[in-house]
Motif scaffolding. Structure first.
Motif, PDB file in Angstrom:
ATOM      1  N   ASP A  55       0.843  -1.189   0.000  1.00 10.13           N
ATOM      2  CA  ASP A  55       0.000   0.000   0.000  1.00 10.13           C
ATOM      3  C   ASP A  55       0.883   1.246   0.000  1.00 10.13           C
ATOM      4  OD1 ASP A  55       0.961   0.280   2.573  1.00 10.13           O
ATOM      5  OD2 ASP A  55      -0.913  -0.355   3.535  1.00 10.13           O
ATOM      6  N   ASP A  56       0.247   2.375  -0.232  1.00  8.09           N
ATOM      7  CA  ASP A  56       0.991   3.635  -0.341  1.00  8.09           C
ATOM      8  C   ASP A  56       1.651   4.026   0.970  1.00  8.09           C
ATOM      9  OD1 ASP A  56       0.233   3.783  -2.981  1.00  8.09           O
ATOM     10  OD2 ASP A  56      -1.546   5.030  -2.567  1.00  8.09           O
ATOM     11  N   ARG A  57       0.988   3.724   2.073  1.00  8.74           N
ATOM     12  CA  ARG A  57       1.555   4.092   3.373  1.00  8.74           C
ATOM     13  C   ARG A  57       2.878   3.377   3.608  1.00  8.74           C
ATOM     14  NH1 ARG A  57       2.623   7.783   6.976  1.00  8.74           N
ATOM     15  NH2 ARG A  57       2.803   6.962   9.107  1.00  8.74           N
ATOM     16  N   GLU A  58       2.943   2.118   3.237  1.00  9.92           N
ATOM     17  CA  GLU A  58       4.202   1.379   3.398  1.00  9.92           C
ATOM     18  C   GLU A  58       5.288   1.947   2.488  1.00  9.92           C
ATOM     19  OE1 GLU A  58       4.472  -2.936   4.144  1.00  9.92           O
ATOM     20  OE2 GLU A  58       2.367  -2.945   3.564  1.00  9.92           O
ATOM     21  N   ARG A  59       4.935   2.360   1.293  1.00 12.19           N
ATOM     22  CA  ARG A  59       5.919   2.921   0.381  1.00 12.19           C
ATOM     23  C   ARG A  59       6.455   4.256   0.916  1.00 12.19           C
ATOM     24  NH1 ARG A  59       1.785   0.895  -2.979  1.00 12.19           N
ATOM     25  NH2 ARG A  59       2.453  -0.955  -4.149  1.00 12.19           N
ATOM     26  N   VAL A  60       5.551   5.037   1.508  1.00 11.48           N
ATOM     27  CA  VAL A  60       5.983   6.310   2.110  1.00 11.48           C
ATOM     28  C   VAL A  60       6.937   6.047   3.270  1.00 11.48           C
ATOM     29  CG1 VAL A  60       5.205   8.323   3.418  1.00 11.48           C
ATOM     30  CG2 VAL A  60       3.959   7.603   1.379  1.00 11.48           C
TER      31      VAL A  60
ATOM     32  N   LYS B 226      10.323   5.016   1.969  1.00 10.25           N
ATOM     33  CA  LYS B 226      11.086   6.168   1.509  1.00 10.25           C
ATOM     34  C   LYS B 226      11.648   6.961   2.693  1.00 10.25           C
ATOM     35  CE  LYS B 226       8.616   6.806  -2.862  1.00 10.25           C
ATOM     36  NZ  LYS B 226       7.740   7.717  -3.655  1.00 10.25           N
TER      37      LYS B 226
END
Length: 329
Positions: A105-110, A113
């Motif tokens: 999900d996007d939260r994990e990618r953020v 980073k």
């Protein structure tokens, strides 16, 4: 619509089968949902958590190895220390790269980073400290390394935040899986209860209808047996096999009643004919007796006439003899 006993039994069987199939289908659906959540936990969340813990341990090991090499080392130890530090960095990078492939999900990618950004800032300080260390500026290297404690803490905080998010997701997934299991059990129980209630209702209705029909038929049969009253009729309360049997029994009683009535009427007519024949025979007998008396009287008269004729004949013979004797004289 004619609901026969066999149709009710088939309905019971069909209801049971449908309920079991429905309950099984719902259980399978819930189990598939649980399987999907458990698969996510086993293939993504748990390995990700392990990778992040390993990354945090490797980072602390990297930090400790660098501090030990810089604060306690000498120029002769620089190649070995740099080799060990490079190995630690390579392993840490490999773990982060492996985790990035698991991010869903996007939260994990953020968060990933953010981990790399914090590491990049720390690596800048670490490379500066190692550069001073290679130049044999031990005091400057130690100062740079000490100044990098804030950056190192940022890396640890980023990894901790990332691990906290993964743990929260794991708890949510575990809770969802438990909720799915509880929902499956509740739905299966409700399905079984509905099935049981339906089967009980259909069974009781079938039993009531059959018993009512049989009671009506039984009462009528006993009444005919005790009272010999063929006018009785059993009430037809169901449109099934028992109702058909009751209807056939009523028709049998009607046939017997008509047959016995016809036999009674024939017997009465026969009695009338027999009485008429008896009266005629009595009249014939009386006439015969009268004729017999007349014949007897006639026979008596003829007998008296015969006696008189004989007497006359005898007198004529005597007269003839007398005449003959007179003629001789």
């Amino acid at each position: 619509m004619k609901m026969t006993i066999s149709a009710r039994i088939l309905l019971l069987m069909a209801t049971s089968t449908a309920a079991l199939i429905f309950a099984g289908a719902m259980d399978i659906t819930q189990l598939l949902r649980t399987r999907g959540q458990l698969t996510e936990m086993s293939t993504t969340l748990l390995p990700g958590t392990i990778d992040l813990y390993s990354a945090a341990e490797n980072f602390q090991s990297l930090q400790a190895r660098a501090r030990h090499a810089i604060l306690n080392g000498n120029a002769a130890d620089i190649p070995v220390a740099e080799k060990d530090i490079a190995a630690e960095r390579a392993e840490l990078e490999g773990q982060l790269t492996k985790y990035e492939a698991l991010a869903i999900d996007d939260r994990e990618r953020v968060l990933t980073k953010a981990d790399r950004a914090a590491l990049t800032v720390f690596y800048v300080q670490l490379d500066a400290a190692l550069g001073a260390f290679r130049e044999n500026r031990m005091a400057a290297a130690a100062k740079i390394l000490n100044d990098s404690l804030d950056e190192a803490q940022l890396v640890i905080d980023a990894l901790d935040a990332h691990r906290g998010y993964i743990q929260k997701r794991t708890q949510v997934a575990s809770s969802d899986a438990g909720q799915v299991v509880r929902s499956a059990m509740t739905m299966a129980l409700c399905t079984l209860l509905v099935c049981l209630a339906s089967l009980t209702f259909i069974g009781l209705q079938t039993r009531r209808r059959i018993l009512n029909s049989l009671d009506q038929l039984h009462s009528t049969v006993l009444g005919v047996e005790f009272d010999l009253d063929l006018r009785r009729r059993a009430e037809i309360t169901a449109n099934d096999e028992v109702g058909d049997t009751t209807s056939a029994f009523n028709k049998l009683l009607a046939t017997l009643q008509r047959s016995i009535s016809a036999t009674r009427d024939s017997t009465l007519k026969l009695a009338e004919v027999a009485s008429h024949v008896a009266n005629t025979a009595q009249n014939v007998s009386t006439s015969s007796a009268q004729q017999s008396d007349a014949v007897q009287a006639m026979a008596a008269g003829m007998e008296e006439m015969t006696v008189s004729i004989q007497q006359v004949s005898e007198q004529a013979v005597e007269a003839n003899k007398a005449s003959q004797e007179s003629g001789r004289l």
